[in-house]
Motif scaffolding. Structure first.
Motif: not given
Ligand SMILES: Nc1ncnc2c1ncn2[C@@H]1O[C@H](COP(=O)(O)OP(=O)(O)OP(=O)(O)O)[C@@H](O)[C@H]1O
Ligand SMILES: [Mg+2]
Lengths: 273, 296
Positions: B37-39, B44-46, B65-74, B195-197, B225-227, B243-245
């Motif tokens: 959970i951010y914040g 916060g954002v789950r 997974g969908p954009s912004g779902c939390g993959k990078t977070t993991l 390789y996204r770009a 990846t998204h691809d 999708t998020r979470p």
């Molecule tokens: N530092 C942060 N503080 C608050 N919220 C954050 C932070 N980093 C990411 N988020 C939120 O957490 C969610 C997941 O972000 P994350 O970057 O993990 O997604 P993602 O699956 O990698 O997306 P993408 O496919 O677009 O790269 C998003 O809604 C994002 O807005």
């Protein structure tokens, strides 16, 4: 680096480039218009041609070159001191929240004070007039250097820190291999801008603080191009005023060009072959 | 250990030891009940919620997974770039993060290759590649450079040694970055949409280069990846996130033997996997879109 051939080639390139000719043409037109206006008696500014004659005389006058020397020395002394103090301070403030918290408020209160407002205080505080002028010059460059260093260090991309950390860098490695090189481009910018300000400040400081002994080579204090201009004004020699002004322009240009070149040498990655 | 297999997942707990035992591969990641959970906890954002799955050692696991779902977070939690709120992440038998230890220590056993690349612009290619062993004090400068040159030669990049990253194409930069990662002998490579770009032509070259690298090193790969074509072409397993979470919605085992080449793309089985993935992802994308509309 590339030797004489490379240099000649580059000079050739410059001579052939449209940019060079545009610049030359613009300068020529500017001088011609000025000449015409001055000859027509529209303004009391001397014509470039008569300034040129005066310059020719001054070329053989050692005290004129001594003014150049004095101002240049003050600029570089103040500028180098600003770099020597400003770079470590800026880096320290960028990496240490505590130092930032202590220094920044003081810094922000002092920064709006124009360097020239410091002249009287500097003359009282420093034992010699030379040191007080150098100090004021130092202030002129100092703020710009510090601000640029802090900004440069703070805008280094987080990914570089993360990459370095995950490859096992210690904090010292991060400082030395990421923060320091990552800040160099901003240091170069700060230096180039800073030396320009140093020239602006030194001339004004020299005018304010007066010269005492402009003509004498051995003069312990005073002199410099700023005083040269002021002295020419007091003596009614308008041609010399123009020569003095153009001298400062040229000196400032050479200093900036020099720093830009040096900057290119220390940031080879920004200048692809 | 309180690791629970994801419900209905083909990577069941029973198979995990068998996979880990294969050829002594190291670098299995076990993600169990991870929440991020951010914040502040309340407002916060789950980003990740009760996420559980297994990244087997010596395999390529692709997360889509969908954009912004939390993959990078993991991924950042595994890398140790930030903390998790609860749950555990293990690398082999070592606890990376969990109760009482919210943030993993970043280390050379898990190297990240970023979406936008993170080659140091002020270092030449060979200096970049030699970076890890030098700062770790594992090799002398000279030995590190020698190894870096070998590594670059192996990947056909030796003619770029003295260039700066800004002077080479983005595809080349990505390959250099993977070479730089491998210099650390990592157990796991964490690739976040590397390789996204890139254009699709360059991408296909990158894929073959990556698979070749993988065959040579047998390092565990965690690939975001998204691809979807990319996911199935590269992955032993494809984890489709909700999708998020974010948590696994479906885990697909791609039963096409490695080494794969591009002829796979036209195979009937490949198309079937693709259809299956598209369907699952599309469902989540729709949900994500609807959620986005609601937030507005
Ligand atoms: N530092 C942060 N503080 C608050 N919220 C954050 C932070 N980093 C990411 N988020 C939120 O957490 C969610 C997941 O972000 P994350 O970057 O993990 O997604 P993602 O699956 O990698 O997306 P993408 O496919 O677009 O790269 C998003 O809604 C994002 O807005
Ligand atoms: Mg992402």
């Amino acid at each position: 680096m590339q030797g004489a051939v490379g240099f000649a080639e580059r000079a050739g390139h410059i001579l052939l480039s449209a940019r060079f000719w545009r610049g030359t043409l613009a300068t020529a037109v500017f001088l011609l218009v000025w000449e015409a206006v001055a000859r027509a008696g529209l303004v009391r500014v001397p014509a470039p041609s008569s300034a040129l004659v005066t310059f020719n005389d001054l070329m053989r006058d050692p005290s004129f070159w001594f003014s150049w020397y004095l101002s240049t020395r003050r600029v570089f002394a103040g500028f180098l001191a600003a770099m020597l103090v400003g770079i470590p301070l800026g880096l320290g403030m960028a990496v240490s929240r505590i130092l930032y918290g202590i220094v920044f408020p003081v810094f922000e209160v002092l920064r709006p004070i124009p360097p020239l407002a410091w002249v009287p205080a500097a003359i009282i505080f420093w034992p010699t007039q030379e040191l007080s002028i150098m100090f004021v010059t130092f202030l002129g460059a100092f703020y710009t250097v510090v601000i640029n260093v802090i900004d440069g260090a703070q805008t280094i991309d987080l990914r570089y820190y993360q990459a370095a950390r995950s490859m096992g860098s210690s904090s010292w490695d991060i400082f030395r291999r990421i923060i320091l090189p990552g800040t160099v481009p901003s240091i170069v910018v700060g230096a180039t801008v800073g030396i320009g300000i140093a020239w602006a400040v030194v001339v004004a400081a020299e005018m304010i603080s007066g010269g005492g002994s402009v003509g004498s080579m051995g003069g312990a204090s005073g002199g410099g191009l700023g005083f040269f201009i002021w002295n020419s004004y007091v003596g009614g020699s308008y041609n010399q005023i123009v020569v003095g002004m153009i001298s400062i322009g040229i000196a400032g240009y050479i200093s900036s060009a020099l720093l830009r070149k040096l900057g290119e040498l220390v940031t080879p990655w920004l200048h692809e072959q | 250990m309180n690791y629970e297999p994801p419900r209905g997942s083909p990577i069941a707990d029973a198979r995990a030891p068998a996979l880990a035992a294969q050829g002594g591969c190291k670098g299995a990641i076990r993600i169990a009940n991870v929440v991020k959970i951010y914040g502040s906890e309340g407002a916060g954002v789950r980003a990740v919620d009760d996420c559980t799955f297994h990244v087997p050692a010596g395999k390529i696991t692709v997360v889509v997974g969908p954009s912004g779902c939390g993959k990078t977070t993991l991924l950042n939690a595994i890398a140790g770039f930030h903390s998790i709120t609860s749950g555990t992440i293990h690398l082999d038998d070592a606890l990376l993060c969990g109760p009482g230890r919210p943030k993993a220590d970043p280390g050379p056993d898990r190297i990240v290759v970023f979406q936008n690349g993170a080659l140091f612009p002020w270092k030449t290619i060979v200096e970049n590649v030699a970076f890890g062993p030098i700062v770790q004090g594992r090799l002398s400068r000279k030995a590190a450079f020698e190894k870096a040159r070998m590594m670059l030669a192996e990947t056909g990049l030796h003619n770029l040694e003295t260039n700066y990253p800004g002077e080479i194409s983005s595809g080349m930069r990505r390959r250099v970055e993977i070479a730089r990662a491998l210099m650390n002998d990592p157990k796991v490579l964490l690739l976040d949409e590397p390789y996204r770009a890139l254009d699709s032509l360059t991408k296909s070259v990158m894929h073959e280069a990556l698979l070749e690298t993988f065959d040579r090193n047998r390092v565990t790969i965690f690939f975001i990846t998204h691809d979807l074509e990319e996911a199935i072409f590269l992955g032993h397993h494809v984890v489709i996130m909700t999708t998020r979470p974010c948590r696994p919605k479906k885990i697909l085992t791609v039963d096409i033997p490695h080494p794969r080449d591009y002829s796979v793309l036209t195979a009937k089985r490949f198309r079937e996997y693709l259809d299956e993935t598209v369907e699952a992802v599309h469902e989540e994308a729709l949900k994500a879109f609807a959620a986005g509309e609601r937030e507005r």
